[in-house]
Design an enzyme around this catalytic site. Structure first.
Site, PDB file in Angstrom:
ATOM      1  CB  SER A   1      -0.898   0.022   1.231  1.00 13.35           C
ATOM      2  OG  SER A   1      -1.660  -1.155   1.305  1.00 13.35           O
TER       3      SER A   1
HETATM    4  N1  SAH Z   1      -0.972  -4.746   3.941  1.00 15.40           N
HETATM    5  C1  SAH Z   1      -0.322  -5.122   2.722  1.00 15.40           C
HETATM    6  C2  SAH Z   1      -1.191  -4.892   1.505  1.00 15.40           C
HETATM    7  C3  SAH Z   1      -1.336  -6.176   0.835  1.00 15.40           C
HETATM    8  S1  SAH Z   1      -2.417  -6.239  -0.548  1.00 15.40           S
HETATM    9  C4  SAH Z   1       1.007  -4.462   2.581  1.00 15.40           C
HETATM   10  O1  SAH Z   1       1.309  -3.500   3.285  1.00 15.40           O
HETATM   11  O2  SAH Z   1       1.786  -4.939   1.763  1.00 15.40           O
HETATM   12  C5  SAH Z   1      -3.733  -7.212   0.124  1.00 15.40           C
HETATM   13  C6  SAH Z   1      -3.417  -8.617   0.574  1.00 15.40           C
HETATM   14  O3  SAH Z   1      -4.643  -9.209   0.976  1.00 15.40           O
HETATM   15  C7  SAH Z   1      -2.827  -9.523  -0.507  1.00 15.40           C
HETATM   16  O4  SAH Z   1      -1.633 -10.086  -0.051  1.00 15.40           O
HETATM   17  C8  SAH Z   1      -3.920 -10.582  -0.708  1.00 15.40           C
HETATM   18  O5  SAH Z   1      -3.384 -11.860  -1.033  1.00 15.40           O
HETATM   19  C9  SAH Z   1      -4.588 -10.582   0.638  1.00 15.40           C
HETATM   20  N2  SAH Z   1      -5.941 -11.132   0.674  1.00 15.40           N
HETATM   21  C10 SAH Z   1      -6.949 -10.994  -0.231  1.00 15.40           C
HETATM   22  N3  SAH Z   1      -8.053 -11.662   0.172  1.00 15.40           N
HETATM   23  C11 SAH Z   1      -7.750 -12.240   1.365  1.00 15.40           C
HETATM   24  C12 SAH Z   1      -8.469 -13.070   2.296  1.00 15.40           C
HETATM   25  N4  SAH Z   1      -9.724 -13.457   2.087  1.00 15.40           N
HETATM   26  N5  SAH Z   1      -7.825 -13.448   3.413  1.00 15.40           N
HETATM   27  C13 SAH Z   1      -6.553 -13.095   3.675  1.00 15.40           C
HETATM   28  N6  SAH Z   1      -5.816 -12.318   2.840  1.00 15.40           N
HETATM   29  C14 SAH Z   1      -6.404 -11.897   1.693  1.00 15.40           C
END
Ligand code: SAH
Length: 220
Positions: free
Chosen positions: A70
């Protein structure tokens, strides 16, 4: 003879990070504890080497598997909204990804529980945060739509992937007096929403428009 420069040289300079903090302050991030938590996280260690030189720009970057790290402003805004100047004991994060938001939270709260559905990201990030000496984070490879009931209730829940509507199971895992910060909506239109759980029920407020990857159910 060529010598290989260790990863991060230049990008890790105090000045580069200070520039990011100034930008966040200008964008309206006022909580000094949140800014300090961000200052302490080496964001260049969370992205591929080829992108490390851009790690302290206020932009989202790809982390593989179609996912992104993000934008620092959004991480700061979500963290500031979740903590609201208070010290939180236990927080649940949905969507560990590369672990940048996880690390920022871990600098501020006693315990972070974080759930990721993609096996490779779960493993890589667990190792990365262990190497970075974080010891107050619990990792789960699972479906964040279900939360993590074993450690509930949470003072705060923060989701970094967007469901179409607020998942009921997550609402149930917020402590009374606690809050959840979560992006809601389809790909085209998402709102960052703050939900507070009071004795009377839930209060919901829109914070701003955002763009997150979708929250997908099931694990891979
Ligand atoms: N907080 C992260 C942003 C990651 S993007 C950072 O700072 O890098 C969002 C993440 O949510 C991805 O890794 C994706 O695989 C995960 N995600 C999507 N759906 C999900 C679910 N149902 N349960 C757990 N993780 C999920």
């Amino acid at each position: 003879m060529t010598t290989q420069r260790p990863r991060g040289i230049g990008m890790t300079s105090a000045r580069t990070r200070e520039r990011l903090l100034n930008r966040l302050r200008k964008s309206g991030i006022e909580d000094a504890r949140v800014l300090e938590a961000i200052r302490q996280v080496p964001r260049h260690m969370f992205v591929e080497e080829a992108l490390a030189s851009r790690a302290y720009e206020d932009i989202a970057l790809p982390i593989g598997h179609g996912q992104t790290i993000s934008q620092p402003y959004i991480v700061a805004l979500m963290t500031q909204t979740l903590t609201a100047g208070k010290h939180l004991h236990r927080v649940l994060e949905i969507g560990t990804g590369c672990g940048y938001q996880t690390a920022v939270l871990a600098n501020l709260v006693d315990d972070v529980c974080t759930v990721e559905r993609v096996t490779t990201l779960f493993r890589q990030t667990r190792n990365r945060l262990f190497d970075l000496k974080y010891r107050n984070i619990k990792f789960l490879h699972g479906d964040g739509l279900k939360g993590w009931p074993e450690h509930a209730p949470y003072d705060g829940i923060l989701a970094t992937a967007a469901p179409e509507e607020v998942p009921r199971s997550l609402l149930e895992q917020i402590k009374t007096g606690g809050r959840m910060v979560i992006p809601i909506g389809g790909r085209a239109l998402q709102k960052l929403v703050l939900i507070e759980k009071t004795l009377e029920g839930f209060e919901q407020r829109e914070i701003e428009s955002v763009h997150f990857v979708p929250l997908v159910s099931g694990k891979v």
